[in-house]
Scaffold this motif. Structure first.
Motif, PDB file in Angstrom:
ATOM      1  N   LEU A 175      28.594 -11.705  22.594  1.00 58.20           N
ATOM      2  CA  LEU A 175      28.301 -12.847  22.314  1.00 58.20           C
ATOM      3  C   LEU A 175      28.646 -13.349  21.138  1.00 58.20           C
ATOM      4  CD1 LEU A 175      24.948 -13.108  24.364  1.00 58.20           C
ATOM      5  CD2 LEU A 175      27.794 -13.347  25.736  1.00 58.20           C
ATOM      6  N   GLY A 176      29.496 -12.988  20.479  1.00 56.04           N
ATOM      7  CA  GLY A 176      28.978 -13.573  19.027  1.00 56.04           C
ATOM      8  C   GLY A 176      28.336 -14.213  19.004  1.00 56.04           C
TER       9      GLY A 176
ATOM     10  N   ASP B 214      38.449 -15.073  24.902  1.00 59.52           N
ATOM     11  CA  ASP B 214      39.457 -14.712  24.446  1.00 59.52           C
ATOM     12  C   ASP B 214      39.914 -14.789  22.970  1.00 59.52           C
ATOM     13  OD1 ASP B 214      39.619 -17.100  23.919  1.00 59.52           O
ATOM     14  OD2 ASP B 214      41.826 -17.805  24.913  1.00 59.52           O
ATOM     15  N   SER B 215      38.855 -14.441  22.326  1.00 61.81           N
ATOM     16  CA  SER B 215      38.759 -14.741  20.909  1.00 61.81           C
ATOM     17  C   SER B 215      39.925 -15.322  19.997  1.00 61.81           C
ATOM     18  CB  SER B 215      38.846 -13.058  20.216  1.00 61.81           C
ATOM     19  OG  SER B 215      38.556 -11.690  20.696  1.00 61.81           O
TER      20      SER B 215
ATOM     21  N   LYS C  63      31.353 -15.735  12.990  1.00 58.39           N
ATOM     22  CA  LYS C  63      31.659 -14.583  12.471  1.00 58.39           C
ATOM     23  C   LYS C  63      32.106 -13.198  13.070  1.00 58.39           C
ATOM     24  CE  LYS C  63      26.274 -14.846  10.637  1.00 58.39           C
ATOM     25  NZ  LYS C  63      25.002 -14.301  10.489  1.00 58.39           N
ATOM     26  N   GLN C  64      32.447 -13.090  14.067  1.00 59.14           N
ATOM     27  CA  GLN C  64      33.525 -12.168  14.679  1.00 59.14           C
ATOM     28  C   GLN C  64      34.880 -12.649  14.671  1.00 59.14           C
ATOM     29  OE1 GLN C  64      30.325 -13.468  16.228  1.00 59.14           O
ATOM     30  NE2 GLN C  64      29.264 -11.831  15.556  1.00 59.14           N
TER      31      GLN C  64
ATOM     32  N   VAL D  38      42.591 -21.748  18.127  1.00 61.05           N
ATOM     33  CA  VAL D  38      43.411 -20.873  16.726  1.00 61.05           C
ATOM     34  C   VAL D  38      42.564 -19.076  17.413  1.00 61.05           C
ATOM     35  CG1 VAL D  38      43.150 -20.621  14.566  1.00 61.05           C
ATOM     36  CG2 VAL D  38      43.470 -22.883  15.898  1.00 61.05           C
ATOM     37  N   ALA D  39      43.131 -18.121  16.782  1.00 63.47           N
ATOM     38  CA  ALA D  39      42.997 -16.647  16.961  1.00 63.47           C
ATOM     39  C   ALA D  39      41.652 -16.757  15.844  1.00 63.47           C
ATOM     40  CB  ALA D  39      43.795 -15.878  16.436  1.00 63.47           C
ATOM     41  N   ALA D  40      40.196 -16.521  16.445  1.00 68.00           N
ATOM     42  CA  ALA D  40      39.442 -16.161  15.293  1.00 68.00           C
ATOM     43  C   ALA D  40      39.319 -15.654  14.005  1.00 68.00           C
ATOM     44  CB  ALA D  40      38.092 -15.964  15.920  1.00 68.00           C
ATOM     45  N   GLY D  41      40.112 -15.179  13.417  1.00 69.56           N
ATOM     46  CA  GLY D  41      40.439 -14.386  12.491  1.00 69.56           C
ATOM     47  C   GLY D  41      41.257 -15.311  11.870  1.00 69.56           C
TER      48      GLY D  41
END
Length: 173
Positions: A113-114, A25-26, A103-104, A77-80
């Motif tokens: 996959l990341g 879910d990023s 990284k993503q 937490v949102a990856a960004g």
């Protein structure tokens, strides 16, 4: 998936584990700054700098002899947002060009996959990949887990600015 059996083989030195921090879910529950500096890397100084700044990072020696500076979350937490916080911290510590995990910022589709990061404590009884205390000494695997739990940050923390550095030659710069 990181099963108990797989982690046991990792800790026993039978296999190494690489874990992908970004989820389907990023979002992430952890991230890391990958410090690939080897010449003149003073691990004790970096650990002391982390403590002095009050950053909730858990530093570990990496497989290559650099450092992984882990940041843990107590809720997804949102990856960004995690990347942004880690970049700010890395710059404050003098590692502004370090790789950031995840990284993503977004996972797109079921084939994405990341990127993974090697985990600490492979072959725990004789590991070179261990957590580091603020004085530069090695942590046991149990101490690392305790430190990681204690360092977890709530989602709100990731939207706050870092405290202003008190050791900057240009404090208002």
């Amino acid at each position: 998936p990181g099963t108990d059996a797989l982690w046991a083989r990792h800790l026993e030195g039978q296999t190494g584990i690489g874990i992908i921090p970004i989820r389907d879910d990023s979002t992430c529950m952890w991230g890391a700054i990958d410090v690939d500096v080897y010449a003149d890397l003073d691990i004790g100084r970096v650990a002391a700098d982390i403590a002095r700044h009050g950053f909730p990072l858990v530093p570990c020696r990496s497989k290559s002899g650099g450092l992984h500076l882990y940041l843990f979350c107590n809720t997804p937490v949102a990856a960004g947002q995690l990347q942004e916080k880690l970049r700010s911290i890395a710059a404050r510590l003098g590692f502004g060009t370090a790789e950031i995990y995840p990284k993503q910022a977004v996972i797109s589709g079921n084939r994405d996959l990341g990127s993974w990061l090697n985990m600490p404590y492979q072959n725990a009884p004789d590991t070179k990949r261990y957590g580091i205390r603020p004085n530069g000494d090695a942590m046991t695997a149990e101490e690392f887990l305790t430190a990681a739990e204690a360092a977890k940050q709530p989602a709100e923390w990731f939207s706050q600015s870092l405290p202003q550095s008190t050791d900057s030659p240009l404090p208002d710069g």
